[in-house]
Design a protein around this motif. Structure first.
Motif, PDB file in Angstrom:
ATOM      1  N   MET A  64       0.799  -1.227   0.000  1.00 30.10           N
ATOM      2  CA  MET A  64       0.000   0.000   0.000  1.00 30.10           C
ATOM      3  C   MET A  64       0.836   1.284   0.000  1.00 30.10           C
ATOM      4  N   GLN A  65       2.093   1.193   0.369  1.00 33.56           N
ATOM      5  CA  GLN A  65       2.965   2.376   0.346  1.00 33.56           C
ATOM      6  C   GLN A  65       3.801   2.454  -0.929  1.00 33.56           C
ATOM      7  N   ASN A  66       3.782   1.391  -1.734  1.00 34.11           N
ATOM      8  CA  ASN A  66       4.548   1.364  -2.971  1.00 34.11           C
ATOM      9  C   ASN A  66       3.815   0.474  -3.990  1.00 34.11           C
ATOM     10  N   LEU A  67       2.550   0.820  -4.253  1.00 37.05           N
ATOM     11  CA  LEU A  67       1.732   0.034  -5.182  1.00 37.05           C
ATOM     12  C   LEU A  67       2.312   0.085  -6.586  1.00 37.05           C
ATOM     13  N   ASP A  68       2.383  -1.060  -7.225  1.00 33.81           N
ATOM     14  CA  ASP A  68       2.749  -1.167  -8.634  1.00 33.81           C
ATOM     15  C   ASP A  68       1.434  -1.326  -9.382  1.00 33.81           C
ATOM     16  N   VAL A  69       0.958  -0.230  -9.982  1.00 31.48           N
ATOM     17  CA  VAL A  69      -0.365  -0.219 -10.599  1.00 31.48           C
ATOM     18  C   VAL A  69      -0.297   0.144 -12.069  1.00 31.48           C
ATOM     19  N   GLU A  70      -1.274  -0.366 -12.777  1.00 33.22           N
ATOM     20  CA  GLU A  70      -1.407  -0.098 -14.207  1.00 33.22           C
ATOM     21  C   GLU A  70      -2.841   0.351 -14.457  1.00 33.22           C
ATOM     22  N   MET A  71      -3.007   1.585 -14.881  1.00 30.22           N
ATOM     23  CA  MET A  71      -4.313   2.099 -15.252  1.00 30.22           C
ATOM     24  C   MET A  71      -4.439   1.909 -16.755  1.00 30.22           C
ATOM     25  N   GLY A  72      -5.559   1.323 -17.205  1.00 27.63           N
ATOM     26  CA  GLY A  72      -5.616   1.021 -18.628  1.00 27.63           C
ATOM     27  C   GLY A  72      -6.990   1.069 -19.235  1.00 27.63           C
ATOM     28  N   PHE A  73      -6.965   1.084 -20.562  1.00 27.12           N
ATOM     29  CA  PHE A  73      -8.163   1.040 -21.381  1.00 27.12           C
ATOM     30  C   PHE A  73      -8.057  -0.154 -22.319  1.00 27.12           C
ATOM     31  N   PRO A  74      -9.007  -1.091 -22.288  1.00 27.84           N
ATOM     32  CA  PRO A  74      -9.077  -2.108 -23.336  1.00 27.84           C
ATOM     33  C   PRO A  74      -9.431  -1.411 -24.657  1.00 27.84           C
ATOM     34  N   VAL A  75      -8.750  -1.788 -25.714  1.00 28.14           N
ATOM     35  CA  VAL A  75      -8.967  -1.178 -27.032  1.00 28.14           C
ATOM     36  C   VAL A  75      -9.190  -2.281 -28.068  1.00 28.14           C
ATOM     37  N   PRO A  76      -9.814  -1.936 -29.207  1.00 29.25           N
ATOM     38  CA  PRO A  76     -10.194  -2.982 -30.164  1.00 29.25           C
ATOM     39  C   PRO A  76      -9.042  -3.611 -30.939  1.00 29.25           C
ATOM     40  N   LYS A  77      -7.903  -2.927 -31.006  1.00 29.86           N
ATOM     41  CA  LYS A  77      -6.750  -3.463 -31.729  1.00 29.86           C
ATOM     42  C   LYS A  77      -5.492  -2.868 -31.119  1.00 29.86           C
ATOM     43  N   ALA A  78      -4.344  -3.446 -31.423  1.00 28.96           N
ATOM     44  CA  ALA A  78      -3.077  -2.902 -30.928  1.00 28.96           C
ATOM     45  C   ALA A  78      -2.910  -1.476 -31.459  1.00 28.96           C
ATOM     46  N   LEU A  79      -2.628  -0.559 -30.562  1.00 26.53           N
ATOM     47  CA  LEU A  79      -2.425   0.846 -30.917  1.00 26.53           C
ATOM     48  C   LEU A  79      -1.037   1.266 -30.459  1.00 26.53           C
ATOM     49  N   PRO A  80      -0.433   2.253 -31.112  1.00 24.78           N
ATOM     50  CA  PRO A  80       0.901   2.694 -30.697  1.00 24.78           C
ATOM     51  C   PRO A  80       0.850   3.422 -29.352  1.00 24.78           C
TER      52      PRO A  80
END
Length: 153
Positions: A64-80
């Protein structure tokens, strides 16, 4: 009970994503999520693309003091990617899921129920836990809807 669905198993397909991964303290998470979603939404608009599912946060650890987090959006295809926005994907596989309604800070009981269900059914949790957010801070805390997804073997 804040759980609004059964705990059950799904087979997820590989899902392309755009995400921002960083480390933070738990108390800084709400602002970080909002800023990250805003940045990714602007980038999707720039690309002329749309989400293909609900936004998520992936928890790669639970410090909780050093969270390794990833905020993301699912997308329909691989995007750059662009800057700290990375192109990636969520892996294919079996997951246990449950829909929770209520304040984020009170989700621990649902996580515990899911962990017990996994053990009782002879399964093993593996990998990263995802939370998909079906609504946000404009709703009362008691009405927040989150799908919790735990990969299993």
């Amino acid at each position: 009970m804040p759980r609004v669905s059964n705990i059950d198993i799904l087979r997820k397909r590989e899902q392309p994503t755009l995400s921002i991964r960083t480390r933070t303290k738990v108390e800084d998470l709400p602002v970080l999520i909002g800023e990250s979603y805003g940045k990714m939404a602007a980038y999707l608009k720039e690309l002329g693309e749309f989400l293909s599912d609900m936004p998520y946060v992936a928890y790669h650890n639970m410090d909780m003091q050093n969270l390794d987090v990833e905020m993301g959006f699912p997308v329909p295809k691989a995007l750059p990617g662009k800057g700290d926005i990375q192109s990636g994907s969520m892996p294919e596989g079996n997951v246990v899921f449950c829909i929770y309604r209520g304040p984020y800070r009170e989700m621990a009981s649902t996580y515990n129920e899911m962990a017990n269900w996994i053990e009782k059914n002879g399964l093993k949790p593996v990998g990263t836990v995802y939370e998909y957010y079906y609504n946000g801070p404009e709703y009362p805390e008691s009405e927040l809807l989150t799908m919790i997804v735990m990969p299993i073997t």
